[in-house]
Design a protein around this motif. Sequence first.
Motif, PDB file in Angstrom:
ATOM      1  N   ASP A   1       0.844  -1.212   0.000  1.00  0.00           N
ATOM      2  CA  ASP A   1       0.000   0.000   0.000  1.00  0.00           C
ATOM      3  C   ASP A   1       0.875   1.257   0.000  1.00  0.00           C
ATOM      4  O   ASP A   1       0.619   2.207  -0.735  1.00  0.00           O
ATOM      5  CB  ASP A   1      -0.899   0.040   1.248  1.00  0.00           C
ATOM      6  CG  ASP A   1      -2.151  -0.826   1.094  1.00  0.00           C
ATOM      7  OD1 ASP A   1      -2.414  -1.306  -0.032  1.00  0.00           O
ATOM      8  OD2 ASP A   1      -2.864  -1.006   2.100  1.00  0.00           O
ATOM      9  N   ALA A   2       1.896   1.249   0.865  1.00  0.00           N
ATOM     10  CA  ALA A   2       2.751   2.439   0.972  1.00  0.00           C
ATOM     11  C   ALA A   2       3.456   2.721  -0.363  1.00  0.00           C
ATOM     12  O   ALA A   2       3.557   3.874  -0.790  1.00  0.00           O
ATOM     13  CB  ALA A   2       3.780   2.240   2.091  1.00  0.00           C
ATOM     14  N   LEU A   3       3.898   1.670  -1.027  1.00  0.00           N
ATOM     15  CA  LEU A   3       4.572   1.863  -2.324  1.00  0.00           C
ATOM     16  C   LEU A   3       3.572   2.394  -3.358  1.00  0.00           C
ATOM     17  O   LEU A   3       3.916   3.254  -4.172  1.00  0.00           O
ATOM     18  CB  LEU A   3       5.217   0.551  -2.792  1.00  0.00           C
ATOM     19  CG  LEU A   3       6.397   0.062  -1.941  1.00  0.00           C
ATOM     20  CD1 LEU A   3       6.823  -1.348  -2.361  1.00  0.00           C
ATOM     21  CD2 LEU A   3       7.591   1.018  -2.036  1.00  0.00           C
ATOM     22  N   GLU A   4       2.338   1.892  -3.288  1.00  0.00           N
ATOM     23  CA  GLU A   4       1.315   2.392  -4.223  1.00  0.00           C
ATOM     24  C   GLU A   4       0.983   3.856  -3.960  1.00  0.00           C
ATOM     25  O   GLU A   4       0.757   4.621  -4.892  1.00  0.00           O
ATOM     26  CB  GLU A   4       0.042   1.549  -4.100  1.00  0.00           C
ATOM     27  CG  GLU A   4       0.075   0.354  -5.046  1.00  0.00           C
ATOM     28  CD  GLU A   4      -1.188  -0.491  -4.913  1.00  0.00           C
ATOM     29  OE1 GLU A   4      -1.034  -1.714  -4.949  1.00  0.00           O
ATOM     30  OE2 GLU A   4      -2.294   0.085  -4.749  1.00  0.00           O
ATOM     31  N   VAL A   5       0.964   4.233  -2.703  1.00  0.00           N
ATOM     32  CA  VAL A   5       0.709   5.632  -2.348  1.00  0.00           C
ATOM     33  C   VAL A   5       1.826   6.528  -2.897  1.00  0.00           C
ATOM     34  O   VAL A   5       1.593   7.685  -3.234  1.00  0.00           O
ATOM     35  CB  VAL A   5       0.567   5.771  -0.807  1.00  0.00           C
ATOM     36  CG1 VAL A   5       0.731   7.197  -0.343  1.00  0.00           C
ATOM     37  CG2 VAL A   5      -0.761   5.187  -0.348  1.00  0.00           C
ATOM     38  N   GLY A   6       3.026   5.983  -2.993  1.00  0.00           N
ATOM     39  CA  GLY A   6       4.126   6.760  -3.579  1.00  0.00           C
ATOM     40  C   GLY A   6       5.419   6.758  -2.784  1.00  0.00           C
ATOM     41  O   GLY A   6       6.427   7.292  -3.236  1.00  0.00           O
ATOM     42  N   TYR A   7       5.395   6.163  -1.581  1.00  0.00           N
ATOM     43  CA  TYR A   7       6.628   6.122  -0.779  1.00  0.00           C
ATOM     44  C   TYR A   7       7.690   5.294  -1.503  1.00  0.00           C
ATOM     45  O   TYR A   7       7.384   4.227  -2.063  1.00  0.00           O
ATOM     46  CB  TYR A   7       6.362   5.468   0.586  1.00  0.00           C
ATOM     47  CG  TYR A   7       5.476   6.259   1.517  1.00  0.00           C
ATOM     48  CD1 TYR A   7       6.013   7.200   2.393  1.00  0.00           C
ATOM     49  CD2 TYR A   7       4.095   6.058   1.548  1.00  0.00           C
ATOM     50  CE1 TYR A   7       5.196   7.917   3.272  1.00  0.00           C
ATOM     51  CE2 TYR A   7       3.272   6.778   2.415  1.00  0.00           C
ATOM     52  CZ  TYR A   7       3.836   7.702   3.273  1.00  0.00           C
ATOM     53  OH  TYR A   7       3.032   8.406   4.140  1.00  0.00           O
ATOM     54  N   ARG A   8       8.936   5.758  -1.447  1.00  0.00           N
ATOM     55  CA  ARG A   8      10.042   5.007  -2.057  1.00  0.00           C
ATOM     56  C   ARG A   8      11.172   4.761  -1.062  1.00  0.00           C
ATOM     57  O   ARG A   8      12.221   4.236  -1.432  1.00  0.00           O
ATOM     58  CB  ARG A   8      10.595   5.770  -3.285  1.00  0.00           C
ATOM     59  CG  ARG A   8       9.590   5.817  -4.456  1.00  0.00           C
ATOM     60  CD  ARG A   8       9.383   4.424  -5.049  1.00  0.00           C
ATOM     61  NE  ARG A   8       8.429   4.399  -6.143  1.00  0.00           N
ATOM     62  CZ  ARG A   8       7.112   4.145  -6.012  1.00  0.00           C
ATOM     63  NH1 ARG A   8       6.594   3.926  -4.807  1.00  0.00           N
ATOM     64  NH2 ARG A   8       6.339   4.107  -7.069  1.00  0.00           N
TER      65      ARG A   8
END
Length: 275
Positions: free
Chosen positions: A35-42
């Motif tokens: 989810d965090a990666l989909e939100v945009g966190y890298r």
Amino acid sequence: MTVPRIQLNDGHSIPQLGFGVFKVDPKETERIVADALEVGYRHLDTARIYGNEEGVGRAIAASGIPREQLYVTTKLWNDDQGTASVHEAFDASLERLGLEYVDLYLIHWPSPARDRYVETWHAFEELRGSGRVRSIGVSNFLVPHLERLLGESDVVPAVDQIELHPAHQQPATAAFAEEHGIAIEAWGPLGQGKYPLFELPEIAGAAAAHGKSPAQVVIRWHLQRGHILFPKSSTRARMAENFDVFDFELGEPEMNAITALEREGRVSAHPDEVN
Ligand SMILES: NC(=O)c1ccc[n+]([C@@H]2O[C@H](COP(=O)([O-])OP(=O)(O)OC[C@H]3O[C@@H](n4cnc5c(N)ncnc54)[C@H](OP(=O)(O)O)[C@@H]3O)[C@@H](O)[C@H]2O)c1
């Protein structure tokens, strides 16, 4: 959204805003990190002791995001401090993460009762030399621990990851770090939900004025102070909220009012007591 990067003292750079997974249930980690990666966190911050490196690794593998676009930190647990044990512990973390390298490896706590952090640091220097760690740093090191390390090594830690939020800003450690080119990573940036930051009028008032949430104001305060941070949330809506902080700016009076909230309000253990 492109997250600003902070230049480290070793030539590498780090996304200023990331996602932390302390207390994220290992069984749920893959989904939460996905989810965090989909939100945009890298930028992801984990640790051996969190027990969820595998889940982080699985989410990374499944995401298909090129490795060079991600920034991954993990940490050596206190039991593994020493000379030989560091290499073994690092290999095991890398394997659990399913990665060929980590961007940042940290000594999790100084653990002064063990008195092994200097030799541990020398092993970290070797790891960095091996190319399987891009940057090395420390966590929960206070001025005396940093002074000792700097006196016994030519390699200055790239970061010091310390508990830091408006009610506990650790000014002495932050000033020492700045003087020596050590970037500050703020853990517990929202006070871990234990300190009632969001109700304070300085924070709630700024939130109302900008049409943002108190959490977004606190994150914005960190960003404008130059901290690296990775707030944790198990809820996708909050992950998105915490990432949506680049369309407003706190004015100087608002920044000063929040900075004046320093209360030595530590919400977790003192570094000399974690061994
Ligand atoms: N080096 C160290 O010793 C150390 C120690 C602690 C933490 N860390 C690192 O720092 C990261 C962040 O610190 P942390 O996780 O301890 O604390 P934190 O990020 O300050 O706070 C997390 C808490 O805040 C809640 N929260 C998150 N976003 C929110 C929002 N927008 N509104 C209201 N509540 C919100 C979360 O609840 P929900 O999950 O329910 O949303 C959770 O209870 C950790 O995950 C870890 O990577 C390092």
